[in-house]
Design a protein around this motif. Structure first.
Motif, PDB file in Angstrom:
ATOM      1  N   LEU B 145    -134.173 -61.289  25.150  1.00 26.68           N
ATOM      2  CA  LEU B 145    -133.446 -60.299  25.959  1.00 26.68           C
ATOM      3  C   LEU B 145    -134.136 -58.951  25.851  1.00 26.68           C
ATOM      4  CD1 LEU B 145    -129.648 -60.978  25.371  1.00 26.68           C
ATOM      5  CD2 LEU B 145    -131.073 -61.601  27.338  1.00 26.68           C
ATOM      6  N   PRO B 146    -134.061 -58.144  26.902  1.00 28.39           N
ATOM      7  CA  PRO B 146    -134.634 -56.804  26.837  1.00 28.39           C
ATOM      8  C   PRO B 146    -133.961 -56.002  25.712  1.00 28.39           C
ATOM      9  CG  PRO B 146    -133.843 -57.324  29.056  1.00 28.39           C
ATOM     10  CD  PRO B 146    -133.413 -58.437  28.178  1.00 28.39           C
ATOM     11  N   ARG B 147    -134.726 -55.118  25.072  1.00 30.60           N
ATOM     12  CA  ARG B 147    -134.199 -54.358  23.938  1.00 30.60           C
ATOM     13  C   ARG B 147    -132.861 -53.653  24.198  1.00 30.60           C
ATOM     14  NH1 ARG B 147    -135.838 -52.823  19.289  1.00 30.60           N
ATOM     15  NH2 ARG B 147    -135.189 -50.668  19.606  1.00 30.60           N
ATOM     16  N   VAL B 266    -131.904 -63.576  40.250  1.00 30.95           N
ATOM     17  CA  VAL B 266    -131.389 -62.421  39.503  1.00 30.95           C
ATOM     18  C   VAL B 266    -132.139 -61.134  39.867  1.00 30.95           C
ATOM     19  CG1 VAL B 266    -131.102 -61.435  37.191  1.00 30.95           C
ATOM     20  CG2 VAL B 266    -130.581 -63.849  37.596  1.00 30.95           C
ATOM     21  N   MET B 267    -133.456 -61.198  39.810  1.00 32.71           N
ATOM     22  CA  MET B 267    -134.254 -59.992  40.036  1.00 32.71           C
ATOM     23  C   MET B 267    -133.962 -59.361  41.399  1.00 32.71           C
ATOM     24  SD  MET B 267    -136.997 -58.220  38.771  1.00 32.71           S
ATOM     25  CE  MET B 267    -138.223 -59.221  37.906  1.00 32.71           C
ATOM     26  N   GLU B 268    -134.051 -60.152  42.462  1.00 32.91           N
ATOM     27  CA  GLU B 268    -133.845 -59.604  43.808  1.00 32.91           C
ATOM     28  C   GLU B 268    -132.415 -59.110  43.990  1.00 32.91           C
ATOM     29  OE1 GLU B 268    -135.412 -62.290  42.974  1.00 32.91           O
ATOM     30  OE2 GLU B 268    -136.861 -62.982  44.480  1.00 32.91           O
ATOM     31  N   CYS B 291    -132.448 -71.173  28.445  1.00 31.90           N
ATOM     32  CA  CYS B 291    -133.422 -70.072  28.466  1.00 31.90           C
ATOM     33  C   CYS B 291    -134.039 -69.803  27.098  1.00 31.90           C
ATOM     34  CB  CYS B 291    -132.805 -68.821  29.053  1.00 31.90           C
ATOM     35  SG  CYS B 291    -132.302 -69.042  30.762  1.00 31.90           S
ATOM     36  N   ILE B 292    -133.582 -70.509  26.056  1.00 30.40           N
ATOM     37  CA  ILE B 292    -134.294 -70.396  24.775  1.00 30.40           C
ATOM     38  C   ILE B 292    -135.578 -71.221  24.833  1.00 30.40           C
ATOM     39  CG2 ILE B 292    -132.140 -70.013  23.498  1.00 30.40           C
ATOM     40  CD1 ILE B 292    -132.591 -72.843  22.234  1.00 30.40           C
ATOM     41  N   CYS B 293    -135.726 -72.064  25.848  1.00 29.40           N
ATOM     42  CA  CYS B 293    -136.982 -72.791  26.043  1.00 29.40           C
ATOM     43  C   CYS B 293    -137.879 -71.938  26.936  1.00 29.40           C
ATOM     44  CB  CYS B 293    -136.741 -74.136  26.729  1.00 29.40           C
ATOM     45  SG  CYS B 293    -135.560 -75.178  25.857  1.00 29.40           S
ATOM     46  N   PRO B 294    -139.133 -71.721  26.511  1.00 32.55           N
ATOM     47  CA  PRO B 294    -140.028 -70.826  27.262  1.00 32.55           C
ATOM     48  C   PRO B 294    -140.118 -71.197  28.743  1.00 32.55           C
ATOM     49  CG  PRO B 294    -141.092 -71.631  25.252  1.00 32.55           C
ATOM     50  CD  PRO B 294    -139.777 -72.314  25.332  1.00 32.55           C
ATOM     51  N   LEU B 299    -136.092 -67.754  34.500  1.00 33.78           N
ATOM     52  CA  LEU B 299    -134.931 -67.776  35.392  1.00 33.78           C
ATOM     53  C   LEU B 299    -134.029 -66.573  35.224  1.00 33.78           C
ATOM     54  CD1 LEU B 299    -134.033 -71.544  35.125  1.00 33.78           C
ATOM     55  CD2 LEU B 299    -135.205 -70.347  36.984  1.00 33.78           C
ATOM     56  N   ILE B 300    -134.102 -65.923  34.054  1.00 33.39           N
ATOM     57  CA  ILE B 300    -133.292 -64.703  33.910  1.00 33.39           C
ATOM     58  C   ILE B 300    -134.168 -63.453  33.963  1.00 33.39           C
ATOM     59  CG2 ILE B 300    -131.230 -65.701  32.848  1.00 33.39           C
ATOM     60  CD1 ILE B 300    -132.333 -64.725  30.117  1.00 33.39           C
ATOM     61  N   ASP B 301    -135.391 -63.618  34.442  1.00 32.69           N
ATOM     62  CA  ASP B 301    -136.202 -62.418  34.682  1.00 32.69           C
ATOM     63  C   ASP B 301    -135.423 -61.502  35.618  1.00 32.69           C
ATOM     64  OD1 ASP B 301    -138.268 -63.194  33.110  1.00 32.69           O
ATOM     65  OD2 ASP B 301    -139.690 -63.610  34.730  1.00 32.69           O
ATOM     66  N   GLY B 302    -135.456 -60.230  35.316  1.00 34.13           N
ATOM     67  CA  GLY B 302    -134.689 -59.283  36.113  1.00 34.13           C
ATOM     68  C   GLY B 302    -133.429 -58.864  35.382  1.00 34.13           C
TER      69      GLY B 302
END
Lengths: 499, 499
Positions: B145-147, B266-268, B291-294, B299-302
């Motif tokens: 997750l982002p910081r 998600v991103m768009e 999403c713990i698998c690389p 898929l949750i980018d964004g």
């Protein structure tokens, strides 16, 4: 070297997270761990002595890549978790209200988790829905609820996760009923009522369902009514709101408040509310269970006029409301566990007679403590004891006798969520009330500082009281007596401290 | 005869509901019961075969006055409860999405219940609060997750009881933020957005927090986007609402929808929402764990543009949101259990590597099933498989080949909460789509009727699909293969039924 593996062999190399034999072995280990914990529970300081941040310094910052054996984890629980617990199941825990664990309750939870079924609809697991309906009828009978609250009388009950959820569900139902009549745009006119003693989760619930924060009325209570809500004050508030064009919606009446176990007069409040078409919810989270004893049932007389009732069945909280029977429609969440199994185990393992006895024994011990307080003229019981909670303090007269009535309040005294921090420096003269409050704060701080018991406090009508709640499953007379000796000892010390 | 008893003796005659030795004995019994249950779980019909009302006829109408031994209760569980269960932990359970039990998870729950502490504030049990914060950091790291979502980056996470609670909390926060700017009287102008594939608990949550029912926009999805929400449709809806004076508030984007595990981009979506100051919540209840698998993290980018995220960590559902650390302020209820203990046990007992493998093995089995479907030209996979869910049906072409394309729909066909009732009488001619749907309904009904497996269905874009979800902890390749043989066998039978 080259080797091949069958798919089956590869699969067995992978994690088998629910292997029955391994489950049996590890399950017995955890049961033994808990049995040993209950055996030695009094060896722990009731109140954790750790400092903030202690755990993040002790544990790795990242999750392990590879599995660790249960033995290692149990070691860590001994080393790092137990010292950071406040031991709610200790017989020396007299704080808040207890959440009394029992063998039957824990086994019920194990079964519920172990069977691992969801019960959002009848089809998803018929037994779960049907057992929950039946348990709600059993509880209804134990409480002698009016027929319209029972399935057999056209009403019905549901097990919620907590009181706040019960309130949100009934509040949203009441809101939508009224908004259908007056139009959604009038949501900002809706008013809800409680007392200044009502649990803060009511305000939280009201805000969640979109009640304007300015339209949450907390009716003042006083010592005159033993901090119960006064029906004429409620009436006055309702009439005033109607006069300025607002719409009275919902009243939350409490039987057994959090601070002092005060009792709102259900019957009279219902009468006032019903005159103005206000939904009445009876929150008996703490005292509801006591109503299975004939001597307390009178306290919810009038409930037949109310719209809903919720209480805490020793940590199971049913709320009685309306029809249907896909339970997902009765609650916030879609998913729901087979919690009726726990209730069933508890009711059958103990039987109604013993559940009554259990509650009565706690009340008896609280009465004993009340008598002990009464025998020491340095102390007073501040609020009428209704159930198993005694609110007491060092009395103002004791203070003046000991030359402390014009004492000083420490400048950095502060109370933070029941965690009392109080420096020892004495700085500025204060009023007598503040002084008495401060002395009692210091008394509580010293008592809890020993780690031998835990009590909490409340401030009612400006008065700081120490709350002695009896309710731990393992509590016996000797725990109550030695808790009182501890209080006396520290009072001796504090009253001989001259400024 | 007259007799006296000491108080201690009287006390010991009373119920001792948490006697350590009795706890140990009964605890072992329950663990053994569950171990035996897992060993023989395949002997039960997956889907309960009981009729409504079966339990209330079998059990007493009133609670017992006196205690009953655990042995009797366990007998009753065998006799009356097990037959009424749908066995969610069976390896032949392919319905809904699974709630996969594991030894570590169950032991964690046992510990959490057994220790019986509440953790509403740091003081009430420091270990519980600190371990929860740490577990949220561990999960955050596993999900990359982002910081800003981590405590160490100024954000933080909390374990909620369920997704609906996570949505209510974030929705109420978003609502209050906007109402502070535009005034509480404008609550009726707030608009929330989801797709027609979003879980119904979102609408429930929106209504609970007082969003006008007319202001809940479900954006239509189609097969063209594989039932993911289209960013330009969202933009159009937002612009239209602003034009008529409404206030766009909140978007719920789903990664892994309930019906078909579709993925909203998600991103768009975040980009569109952020242009208009709309709060974005990412509901990854089902697919978040993957999403713990690389290979799935993309898929949750964004998500770095979103305001909050919730997902279901194999039945533990953390939601990442804002600061503080008396966890009671992060959730609906004041009381809270020591749920971090369960998560800690699961993460340590398996390790990240094995958790990934576990998820990947389910995806692999779903892929296998997808291949099997693909090899049989009577069938088609209807939606793109994203994770471990395959949505398939008997194809229209197979039907016409078998002379069923102008068939008849039974007049009393009806679907009720996944419980399919379908008569056998053939009454009126129907369109081809309805006919295909009906054939697939009948297929599912026959499959589930065997009690050998459980699958569920969904209707997307008017098409009835059979959902085959792989996720039971005990599932192996042989269960998937024999489930497929069962499907084929019943398809043979149905396709040879001529009208």
């Amino acid at each position: 070297m080259v080797s091949w593996q069958s798919e089956e062999a590869l699969e067995s190399n992978c994690l088998n997270p629910l292997d029955p034999d391994e489950f049996r072995r590890q399950g017995h280990m955890i049961i033994d761990f808990l049995a040993d914990y209950y055996k030695t529970i009094e060896d722990h300081p009731v109140c954790s002595q750790v400092k903030p941040g202690y755990l993040s310094n002790a544990l790795p910052r990242s999750p392990p890549h590879m599995p660790e054996p249960l033995e290692t984890i149990i070691d860590d629980i001994h080393k790092h978790i137990l010292p950071g617990l406040t031991h709610w199941q200790s017989p020396n825990f007299f704080g808040y209200y207890q959440i009394n664990a029992s063998t039957a309750g824990i086994l019920g939870e194990i079964l519920c988790n172990g069977l691992g079924v969801l019960a959002f609809s009848w089809f998803a697991s018929p037994a779960a829905t049907e057992l929950e309906s039946l348990m709600m009828e059993w509880l209804g009978e134990m409480l002698k609820l009016p027929r319209p609250f029972l399935f057999s009388g056209g009403g019905g009950g549901v097990i919620h996760g907590n009181t706040c959820e019960a309130i949100i569900c009934t509040l949203a139902a009441a809101r939508d009923k009224v908004l259908r009549e007056i139009g959604e745009e009038n949501i900002t006119k809706l008013v809800v009522y409680c007392s200044d003693q009502t649990h803060c989760s009511f305000k939280k619930a009201a805000k969640i369902v979109g009640i304007n924060a300015q339209n949450i009325r907390a009716i003042d209570t006083t010592k005159v009514t033993e901090f119960g809500m006064c029906p004429s004050s409620l009436k006055q508030a309702i009439v005033m709101d109607i006069k300025v064009g607002l719409v009275p919606l919902y009243l939350c009446a409490t039987v057994g408040t959090t601070a002092t176990s005060a009792i709102d007069p259900v019957m009279e409040l219902c009468r006032v509310a019903k005159e103005h078409n206000v939904w009445v919810h009876v929150d008996a989270a703490y005292a509801g269970a006591a109503c299975i004893c004939p001597e307390y049932r009178g306290l919810i007389d009038g409930v037949e006029l109310a719209n809903s009732l919720s209480f805490n069945a020793h940590k199971n909280k049913p709320s009685e409301s309306k029809e249907v029977i896909d339970y997902k429609d009765w609650q916030i969440s879609l998913s729901r566990r087979f919690r009726a199994l726990k209730l069933w185990l508890v009711l059958r393992s103990h039987g109604v007679a013993n559940l009554r006895k259990h509650i009565q024994s706690h009340v008896r011990l609280a009465k004993l403590f009340e008598e002990l307080v009464g025998e020491d003229d340095r102390f007073e019981v501040v609020c009428k004891r209704n159930f198993a909670l005694v609110c007491f303090r060092i009395s103002p007269s004791a203070l003046s006798k000991h030359g402390l009535s014009t004492g000083y309040l420490s400048g950095d005294a502060s109370i933070d969520n029941g965690h009392i921090k109080n420096g020892h420096t004495v700085k500025e003269p204060v009023t007598s009330t503040a002084n008495i409050n401060d002395v009692n704060k210091r008394l509580l701080e010293r008592i809890n500082g020993t780690g031998r018991v835990l009590m909490t406090h409340a401030v009612v009508g400006g008065v700081y009281v120490i709350r002695f709640a009896v309710g731990a499953t393992l509590v016996k007379e000797r725990h109550v007596r030695s808790a009182w000796k501890l209080v006396q000892g520290h009072a001796d010390a504090i009253l001989s401290d001259r400024p």
